[in-house]
Scaffold this active site. Structure first.
Site, short mmCIF file in Angstrom:
data_model
loop_
_atom_site.label_atom_id
_atom_site.label_comp_id
_atom_site.label_asym_id
_atom_site.label_seq_id
_atom_site.Cartn_x
_atom_site.Cartn_y
_atom_site.Cartn_z
N SER A 9 0.72 -1.21 -0.27
CA SER A 9 0.09 0.01 -0.14
C SER A 9 0.68 1.16 0.04
CB SER A 9 -0.91 -0.03 1.31
OG SER A 9 -0.29 0.13 2.34
N LYS A 33 0.04 4.33 6.57
CA LYS A 33 -0.45 5.20 5.76
C LYS A 33 0.04 6.40 5.81
CE LYS A 33 -3.73 2.13 4.39
NZ LYS A 33 -3.28 1.31 3.17
#
Length: 179
Positions: free
Chosen positions: A40, A79
């Site tokens: 990610s 993130k």
């Protein structure tokens, strides 16, 4: 090693107890290693890289663009903070606008180029989304194939942020600051 007396044994025991106690406090409250799991955050962070996470400055405010570890329901996520509480976030033609101002994302240049080669945008259009009070809007850098605040993970509170990524420390040939 030979211990001469019961006093030496107690001294060693006390030293080990203190060392383990200090290690526990540091790992729990100050700093910790984490393993990146998944793609990610590629190419910024790669799967199975080990990162050093600072848990110390969680009382301060977070910065837009900062990489954080977030405690999810079943797992932790790595993130990037995009929207702060109260921000209006809009993505149009692969350009991020925050509160109506274009926000440059230089860390996405490689992924944007790959998306263009495939004939698509890296980040699909969305918005305008207003980030709720006391919440953060996060996205990964590999936006074609991930879950983030746009599509399933939702918003996160300050209490759900475990820490801030500082640097990659393994593999040793890839030691670098995380940006």
């Amino acid at each position: 090693m030979k211990l001469n007396s019961n006093g030496e044994l107690k001294s060693w025991g006390k030293s080990l107890f203190i060392a383990f106690g200090v290690a526990f406090v540091v790992r729990t409250f100050l700093f910790a290693p984490y393993v990146v799991d998944g793609a990610s955050m590629e190419p910024t962070l790669h799967s199975q890289e080990k990162i050093f996470v600072n848990k110390l400055n969680l009382t301060d405010s977070f910065s837009r663009g900062e990489i954080v570890i977030i405690k999810g329901k079943e797992e932790n996520y790595v993130k990037r903070i995009i929207g702060l509480p109260g921000d209006t976030v809009l993505m149009k033609n692969d350009n991020l606008f925050i509160n109506g101002i274009l926000f440059k994302e230089p860390y996405l240049s490689q992924n944007r180029e790959l998306a263009k080669q495939m004939g698509s945008q890296l980040t699909g259009d969305f918005g305008a989304i207003t980030v709720p009070k006391n919440k953060f809007f996060v996205m990964g850098d590999n936006r074609l194939k991930i879950k983030d605040s746009r599509n399933g993970l939702g918003y996160f509170t300050k209490e759900e942020i475990v820490g801030q990524s500082e640097f990659v420390f393994f593999p040793f040939s890839q030691i670098r600051a995380t940006e």
